[in-house]
Design a protein around this motif. Sequence first.
Motif, mmCIF file in Angstrom:
data_model
loop_
_atom_site.group_PDB
_atom_site.id
_atom_site.type_symbol
_atom_site.label_atom_id
_atom_site.label_comp_id
_atom_site.label_asym_id
_atom_site.label_seq_id
_atom_site.Cartn_x
_atom_site.Cartn_y
_atom_site.Cartn_z
ATOM 1 N N ARG A 67 0.660 -2.416 1.731
ATOM 2 C CA ARG A 67 1.293 -3.770 1.496
ATOM 3 C C ARG A 67 0.655 -5.004 2.438
ATOM 4 N N VAL A 68 -0.274 -4.208 4.044
ATOM 5 C CA VAL A 68 -0.955 -5.048 4.586
ATOM 6 C C VAL A 68 -1.670 -5.794 4.184
ATOM 7 N N ALA A 69 -2.698 -4.756 3.136
ATOM 8 C CA ALA A 69 -3.865 -4.828 2.923
ATOM 9 C C ALA A 69 -3.636 -6.150 1.461
ATOM 10 N N GLY A 70 -2.076 -5.617 0.997
ATOM 11 C CA GLY A 70 -2.169 -6.835 -0.041
ATOM 12 C C GLY A 70 -1.385 -7.851 0.287
ATOM 13 N N ARG A 71 -0.789 -8.115 1.702
ATOM 14 C CA ARG A 71 -0.372 -9.593 1.525
ATOM 15 C C ARG A 71 -0.828 -10.111 2.524
ATOM 16 N N THR A 72 -2.058 -9.825 3.021
ATOM 17 C CA THR A 72 -2.478 -10.703 4.080
ATOM 18 C C THR A 72 -3.617 -11.508 3.328
ATOM 19 N N GLU A 73 -4.111 -13.136 4.085
ATOM 20 C CA GLU A 73 -5.239 -14.145 3.602
ATOM 21 C C GLU A 73 -6.149 -14.045 3.946
ATOM 22 N N ASP A 74 -6.473 -12.586 5.081
ATOM 23 C CA ASP A 74 -7.482 -12.426 6.089
ATOM 24 C C ASP A 74 -8.230 -11.431 5.681
ATOM 25 N N PRO A 75 -9.507 -11.980 5.021
ATOM 26 C CA PRO A 75 -10.564 -10.712 4.343
ATOM 27 C C PRO A 75 -11.020 -10.092 5.042
ATOM 28 N N PHE A 76 -11.287 -10.500 6.139
ATOM 29 C CA PHE A 76 -11.507 -8.944 7.572
ATOM 30 C C PHE A 76 -10.115 -8.007 7.680
ATOM 31 N N VAL A 77 -9.193 -8.385 7.443
ATOM 32 C CA VAL A 77 -7.884 -7.258 7.510
ATOM 33 C C VAL A 77 -7.421 -6.375 6.810
ATOM 34 N N ARG A 78 -7.645 -7.479 5.708
ATOM 35 C CA ARG A 78 -7.764 -7.258 4.536
ATOM 36 C C ARG A 78 -8.504 -5.072 4.081
ATOM 37 N N TYR A 79 -9.624 -5.573 4.222
ATOM 38 C CA TYR A 79 -10.846 -4.693 3.880
ATOM 39 C C TYR A 79 -10.524 -3.877 5.175
ATOM 40 N N ALA A 80 -10.129 -4.098 6.522
ATOM 41 C CA ALA A 80 -10.093 -3.039 7.524
ATOM 42 C C ALA A 80 -8.858 -2.283 7.351
ATOM 43 N N ALA A 81 -7.905 -2.896 7.127
ATOM 44 C CA ALA A 81 -6.370 -2.219 6.458
ATOM 45 C C ALA A 81 -6.377 -1.064 5.264
ATOM 46 N N GLY A 82 -7.267 -1.611 4.427
ATOM 47 C CA GLY A 82 -7.316 -0.914 3.127
ATOM 48 C C GLY A 82 -8.487 0.428 3.212
ATOM 49 N N GLY A 83 -9.089 0.103 4.745
ATOM 50 C CA GLY A 83 -10.369 1.540 4.994
ATOM 51 C C GLY A 83 -9.567 1.611 4.776
ATOM 52 N N VAL A 84 -8.553 1.577 6.561
ATOM 53 C CA VAL A 84 -8.226 3.242 7.214
ATOM 54 C C VAL A 84 -7.144 3.413 6.999
ATOM 55 N N THR A 85 -6.699 2.776 5.883
ATOM 56 C CA THR A 85 -5.843 3.542 5.036
ATOM 57 C C THR A 85 -6.433 4.195 3.870
ATOM 58 N N THR A 86 -7.644 4.141 3.628
ATOM 59 C CA THR A 86 -8.666 5.108 2.722
ATOM 60 C C THR A 86 -8.618 5.551 2.961
ATOM 61 N N TRP A 87 -8.954 5.803 3.898
ATOM 62 C CA TRP A 87 -9.528 7.218 5.278
ATOM 63 C C TRP A 87 -8.118 7.988 5.514
ATOM 64 N N ILE A 88 -7.447 7.790 5.571
ATOM 65 C CA ILE A 88 -6.248 8.325 6.133
ATOM 66 C C ILE A 88 -5.451 9.429 5.835
ATOM 67 N N THR A 89 -4.838 8.555 4.468
ATOM 68 C CA THR A 89 -4.684 9.283 3.269
ATOM 69 C C THR A 89 -5.699 10.047 1.972
ATOM 70 N N ALA A 90 -7.369 10.005 1.692
ATOM 71 C CA ALA A 90 -7.925 10.674 1.109
ATOM 72 C C ALA A 90 -7.765 12.090 2.609
#
Length: 449
Positions: A335-358
Amino acid sequence: MPTSRTGRPPVQRATRRPAASRSARENPLQSLYHRARRAWDRPLTAYYLILGSSLLITVLGLVMVYSASQITALQMSLPGSYFFRKQFLAASIGTVLLLTASRMPVRLHRALAYPLLAGAVFLMILVQVPGIGVSVNGNQNWISVGGPFQLQPSEFGKLALVLWGADLLARKQDKRLLTQWKHMLVPLVPAAFMLLGLIMLGGDMGTAIILTAILFGLLWLAGAPTRLFGGVLAIATTIGIILIKTSPNRMARLACIGATDPGPGDHCWQAVHGIYALASGGIFGSGLGASVEKWGQLPEAHTDFIFAITGEELGLAGTLSVLALFAALGYAGIRVAGRTEDPFVRYAAGGVTTWITAQAMINVGAVLGLLPIAGVPLPLFSYGGSALLPTMFAIGLLIAFARDEPAARAALAMRQPRFGRKRAGGPAGPRRWKTMRRRASAARSSGER
């Protein structure tokens, strides 16, 4: 027609329907669904989910580490709380890192990307230096930092790849370069392969899989074309198959998927006894501290297979609760990665989420016998300070990003203490009854009764 005392006709008020008739029309399940949906759509939902789920996972992990590690510590002639105390110390340091990361601005997070990557690469090179690197369970991925404490630099390599990759992709997106395949792949993929090579020199296949998942998550968020994404996936799969085929140990682990018998030479001993622990737990478990498998039957009971001990002592209810907490954390990160307009926040939040869930899926899948044993800990839950510290810093990143959403900032800014509200530049304002008393005295002085 009757008139009022002022000569005006009385106001005809609309008859209200009783509340019971309105509530009778609405299905209770529908009402519950609408309430839940309104709660999920609130601006601070992601913030509370990340903070609450990560805190509960960490606290429950400390409890299970203490329960699962007592017998191992006593067998090593150590105090029963030895591993718990080390994990508690790591969790205390990690809490400081989490709070620090949650209060840091985004530009400071981006400034840490290159120093963190350089430091992780340097430490991972030191691991291969004779006399500095330490081998644990056949994998040389550790550095002794004095006394009983050891450091695994590859765990910090995950955080470094997330921050550096997010900063790199964000700068290229600002310059509109991600439409070209060479800018999407270079230098992200070569740098990731360099980290993978340093990790595989020590033989840690599990951490390499997590790093590969982070790489694919960043490419997916960057909008990599299907053909390009499939090409990178095919190369990584080919390299993985070669590494598995050339290692008898990895082939033996692959053969233990779904095993119900230890087999010749007890090659599947750990996998089978993990299933035994889960099966003997039942619905509500045998009770906290009452595990049988941790008495020397299940190797790595407090690290890689702590989920099995959780199932034995807390039952299906305990394991489902842990999985639900990880699911909530993953949802909040998406949700954080999908609602932000900052590209760095989107990539970083998506990377952390991928890391922990995987990593959670790989660990749980290995315990359930659905995946080969990769030797990766359950994030925030298993014993291991080297894995806990960067993970808690990454959780702090998600909290900072969740607080930085425009709607969340507005909701936090509108919050005021219920008591003792202060006026701008002055002392605490008067209470409500004093204000009403002044209004009443003013009305009496003007001649109104």
